[in-house]
Write an enzyme that holds these catalytic residues in place. Structure first.
Site, PDB file in Angstrom:
ATOM      1  N   ARG A 122       0.847  -1.204   0.000  1.00 60.03           N
ATOM      2  CA  ARG A 122       0.000   0.000   0.000  1.00 60.03           C
ATOM      3  C   ARG A 122       0.874   1.243   0.000  1.00 60.03           C
ATOM      4  NH1 ARG A 122      -5.589  -1.634   2.871  1.00 60.03           N
ATOM      5  NH2 ARG A 122      -6.492  -2.055   0.843  1.00 60.03           N
ATOM      6  N   GLN A 127      -1.071   2.454  -5.939  1.00 56.56           N
ATOM      7  CA  GLN A 127      -2.505   2.678  -5.722  1.00 56.56           C
ATOM      8  C   GLN A 127      -3.351   2.253  -6.919  1.00 56.56           C
ATOM      9  OE1 GLN A 127      -3.305   6.670  -4.401  1.00 56.56           O
ATOM     10  NE2 GLN A 127      -2.813   6.159  -2.286  1.00 56.56           N
ATOM     11  N   ASP A 130      -4.182  -1.442  -6.737  1.00 59.14           N
ATOM     12  CA  ASP A 130      -4.706  -1.945  -5.471  1.00 59.14           C
ATOM     13  C   ASP A 130      -6.119  -2.513  -5.643  1.00 59.14           C
ATOM     14  OD1 ASP A 130      -5.508  -2.399  -2.911  1.00 59.14           O
ATOM     15  OD2 ASP A 130      -4.823  -0.478  -2.124  1.00 59.14           O
ATOM     16  N   SER A 133      -8.556  -2.514  -2.617  1.00 57.02           N
ATOM     17  CA  SER A 133      -9.302  -1.273  -2.434  1.00 57.02           C
ATOM     18  C   SER A 133     -10.414  -1.118  -3.465  1.00 57.02           C
ATOM     19  CB  SER A 133      -8.372  -0.064  -2.540  1.00 57.02           C
ATOM     20  OG  SER A 133      -7.515  -0.029  -1.445  1.00 57.02           O
ATOM     21  N   TYR A 226      -3.175  -0.669   8.469  1.00 56.38           N
ATOM     22  CA  TYR A 226      -4.138  -1.647   8.978  1.00 56.38           C
ATOM     23  C   TYR A 226      -4.283  -1.506  10.493  1.00 56.38           C
ATOM     24  CZ  TYR A 226      -3.840  -4.006   4.462  1.00 56.38           C
ATOM     25  OH  TYR A 226      -3.902  -4.308   3.141  1.00 56.38           O
TER      26      TYR A 226
HETATM   27  P1  NAD Z   1      -9.351  -3.591   6.273  1.00 58.38           P
HETATM   28  O1  NAD Z   1     -10.291  -4.198   5.292  1.00 58.38           O
HETATM   29  O2  NAD Z   1      -8.152  -4.351   6.685  1.00 58.38           O
HETATM   30  O3  NAD Z   1     -10.193  -3.278   7.617  1.00 58.38           O
HETATM   31  C1  NAD Z   1     -11.338  -2.463   7.589  1.00 58.38           C
HETATM   32  C2  NAD Z   1     -11.320  -1.507   8.757  1.00 58.38           C
HETATM   33  O4  NAD Z   1     -11.612  -2.193   9.978  1.00 58.38           O
HETATM   34  C3  NAD Z   1      -9.993  -0.804   8.987  1.00 58.38           C
HETATM   35  O5  NAD Z   1     -10.185   0.593   8.862  1.00 58.38           O
HETATM   36  C4  NAD Z   1      -9.589  -1.217  10.396  1.00 58.38           C
HETATM   37  O6  NAD Z   1      -8.924  -0.192  11.103  1.00 58.38           O
HETATM   38  C5  NAD Z   1     -10.937  -1.526  11.017  1.00 58.38           C
HETATM   39  N1  NAD Z   1     -10.909  -2.367  12.220  1.00 58.38           N
HETATM   40  C6  NAD Z   1     -10.143  -3.452  12.503  1.00 58.38           C
HETATM   41  N2  NAD Z   1     -10.425  -3.939  13.722  1.00 58.38           N
HETATM   42  C7  NAD Z   1     -11.424  -3.146  14.230  1.00 58.38           C
HETATM   43  C8  NAD Z   1     -12.161  -3.143  15.445  1.00 58.38           C
HETATM   44  N3  NAD Z   1     -11.939  -4.053  16.402  1.00 58.38           N
HETATM   45  N4  NAD Z   1     -13.094  -2.182  15.630  1.00 58.38           N
HETATM   46  C9  NAD Z   1     -13.328  -1.244  14.677  1.00 58.38           C
HETATM   47  N5  NAD Z   1     -12.685  -1.203  13.506  1.00 58.38           N
HETATM   48  C10 NAD Z   1     -11.734  -2.133  13.282  1.00 58.38           C
HETATM   49  O7  NAD Z   1      -8.924  -2.123   5.847  1.00 58.38           O
HETATM   50  P2  NAD Z   1      -8.773  -1.492   4.393  1.00 58.38           P
HETATM   51  O8  NAD Z   1     -10.096  -1.060   3.898  1.00 58.38           O
HETATM   52  O9  NAD Z   1      -8.038  -2.439   3.551  1.00 58.38           O
HETATM   53  O10 NAD Z   1      -7.946  -0.173   4.686  1.00 58.38           O
HETATM   54  C11 NAD Z   1      -7.027  -0.041   5.713  1.00 58.38           C
HETATM   55  C12 NAD Z   1      -6.284   1.282   5.559  1.00 58.38           C
HETATM   56  O11 NAD Z   1      -5.385   1.257   4.491  1.00 58.38           O
HETATM   57  C13 NAD Z   1      -7.146   2.506   5.336  1.00 58.38           C
HETATM   58  O12 NAD Z   1      -6.602   3.562   6.080  1.00 58.38           O
HETATM   59  C14 NAD Z   1      -6.962   2.829   3.905  1.00 58.38           C
HETATM   60  O13 NAD Z   1      -7.183   4.193   3.620  1.00 58.38           O
HETATM   61  C15 NAD Z   1      -5.524   2.447   3.744  1.00 58.38           C
HETATM   62  N6  NAD Z   1      -5.201   2.213   2.345  1.00 58.38           N
HETATM   63  C16 NAD Z   1      -4.054   2.768   1.838  1.00 58.38           C
HETATM   64  C17 NAD Z   1      -3.731   2.559   0.519  1.00 58.38           C
HETATM   65  C18 NAD Z   1      -2.507   3.144  -0.106  1.00 58.38           C
HETATM   66  O14 NAD Z   1      -1.857   3.940   0.521  1.00 58.38           O
HETATM   67  N7  NAD Z   1      -2.181   2.723  -1.285  1.00 58.38           N
HETATM   68  C19 NAD Z   1      -4.551   1.789  -0.281  1.00 58.38           C
HETATM   69  C20 NAD Z   1      -5.701   1.240   0.268  1.00 58.38           C
HETATM   70  C21 NAD Z   1      -6.003   1.461   1.603  1.00 58.38           C
END
Ligand code: NAD
Length: 375
Positions: A122, A127, A130, A133, A226
């Site tokens: 990530r 991006q 990804d 996402s 994460y």
């Molecule tokens: P994910 O599918 O792994 O998890 C979904 C969400 O659940 C996350 O936001 C996590 O913090 C939350 N979570 C986990 N345990 C929890 C709990 N006990 N209670 C409440 N919430 C809980 O996450 P994702 O959608 O893959 O994204 C994770 C992060 O990565 C985000 O900040 C996203 O913006 C970031 N991201 C960055 C890039 C990049 O930089 N290229 C790309 C995609 C996502």
């Protein structure tokens, strides 16, 4: 260089790994595309559109596997398909590495290079590749629509000559990519939205979408954006705090996930029993065990007049756009391996290196190696 796209064979899978627009983009790079007859049908992409974009549609799947330098897929190949891949060839797609030990062994033993979309780092440069996402945003959007469809109420506030209807109240738990899209969609439909995540960074994102952040004193950031798993004490406190918000919601959408671990249980049976009759829970974590104690993957459950849905493979329910986004992710990743129309991957490139599951008879991804070779 030739890439090949076989028909997806997993039950219920409607997506396809390439769309005609992306075939044309590969053409400009000097890369030929072979696609199995009917591969795009479930995503409403007929064979003729692929032919018009410059692909060769083939009936004989054996030929696809024989001629392909790179095979593109959505779902992990079956064991049988993995045996049909050309020895030393490349396969790219979702690989579910933590539950594909047998498949990974076949890749390793047959010296197949496998790139897992789940492992794309990530970083900003990646991006556009990804797929976690792009597909999560489809899932989040669809989760809100699924809830709206099942809800016994309007979503927006309505002022009518007969009286005023109050807007529906949504609670989104887990504000990653899916959660944010669920919030945005619910807001567009006029709902009042609250959201909660253990990563404090999400507060601003939630507020920028016009939703209210549920504040708790638990912070659980981990590497790569994460979350980490909560301690038993934190879990207990979280459940205590969230119960009130669950009780006020007409819809709860849960998306909480921790990479490589079962989903955390956040909504207990007692919380569901205390919800208003006619409320709806959409548990997007159903595939990895669910965030609600009562969730059954791929099923709807009724408990105390609350409907709990555990949809699996939500992106496949929007196959046209999910495939389009996925195909573009694939294009950007594969294009990294192409130089002057030839396959020339630089395995030291961070994106290629990190997303490589197996290569040259080795399992390159540490946790998967431990899983398979530690057996
Ligand atoms: P994910 O599918 O792994 O998890 C979904 C969400 O659940 C996350 O936001 C996590 O913090 C939350 N979570 C986990 N345990 C929890 C709990 N006990 N209670 C409440 N919430 C809980 O996450 P994702 O959608 O893959 O994204 C994770 C992060 O990565 C985000 O900040 C996203 O913006 C970031 N991201 C960055 C890039 C990049 O930089 N290229 C790309 C995609 C996502």
């Amino acid at each position: 260089m030739k890439i090949a796209v076989p028909k997806e064979c997993a039950a219920g899978e409607q997506r396809v790994a390439i769309v005609p627009e992306v075939v044309a983009r590969f053409g400009k790079l000097g890369v030929g595309v072979l696609i199995e007859e009917g591969a795009g049908a479930a995503a409403y992409q007929p064979d003729q559109s692929y032919t018009a974009a410059g692909a060769t549609v083939v009936q004989d799947a054996e030929r696809l596997y024989r001629e392909a330098d790179v095979v593109l897929r959505v779902q992990p190949p079956t064991i049988e398909e993995a045996h049909r891949l050309r020895e030393g060839g490349i396969v790219v797609g979702f690989m579910a590495p933590h539950k594909s030990a047998e498949l990974v062994k076949v890749f390793r033993n047959r010296k197949i290079t496998s790139l897992a979309m789940e492992l794309i780092p990530r970083i900003s440069r990646a991006q556009s590749m990804d797929a976690l996402s792009s597909q999560a945003s489809v899932a989040g959007y669809k989760a809100t629509l699924m809830a709206a469809y099942r809800l016994s109420k309007f979503m927006p506030m309505l002022t009518t000559p007969t009286g005023t209807i109050r807007p529906a109240r949504f609670l989104i738990i887990g504000v990653g990519v899916a959660g944010l899209q669920a919030i945005a969609t619910a807001r567009r439909l006029g709902a009042i939205v609250e959201a909660y995540d253990v990563r404090p960074d999400t507060k601003e994102q939630v507020q920028s979408l016009g939703a209210k952040f549920v504040q708790m004193d638990i912070q659980a950031d981990a590497a790569g954006g994460y979350a980490r798993e909560l301690t038993e004490e934190e879990k207990r406190r979280q459940q205590e705090l969230i119960a009130k918000h669950v009780g006020q919601a007409d819809v709860v959408i849960t998306t909480a996930a921790i990479p490589g671990r079962p989903a955390p249980i956040i909504i207990t049976r007692a919380m569901v029993a205390a919800m208003k009759p006619g409320s709806v829970i959409i548990d997007l974590a159903a595939e990895s065990g669910g965030n609600c104690e009562l969730t059954k993957p791929d099923k709807g459950v009724k408990f105390h007049d609350v409907e709990i849905c555990g949809p699996v493979n939500m992106p496949s329910t929007l196959p046209a756009h999910a495939s389009e986004l996925y195909a573009k992710n694939m294009f950007h990743l594969v294009a990294l391996m192409v130089k002057d129309g030839k396959l020339e991957p630089d395995w030291d490139d961070e994106v290629l290196r990190d997303s490589t599951l197996t290569r040259d008879g080795d399992i390159k991804h540490g946790p998967t190696r431990a899983l398979v070779e530690g057996e």
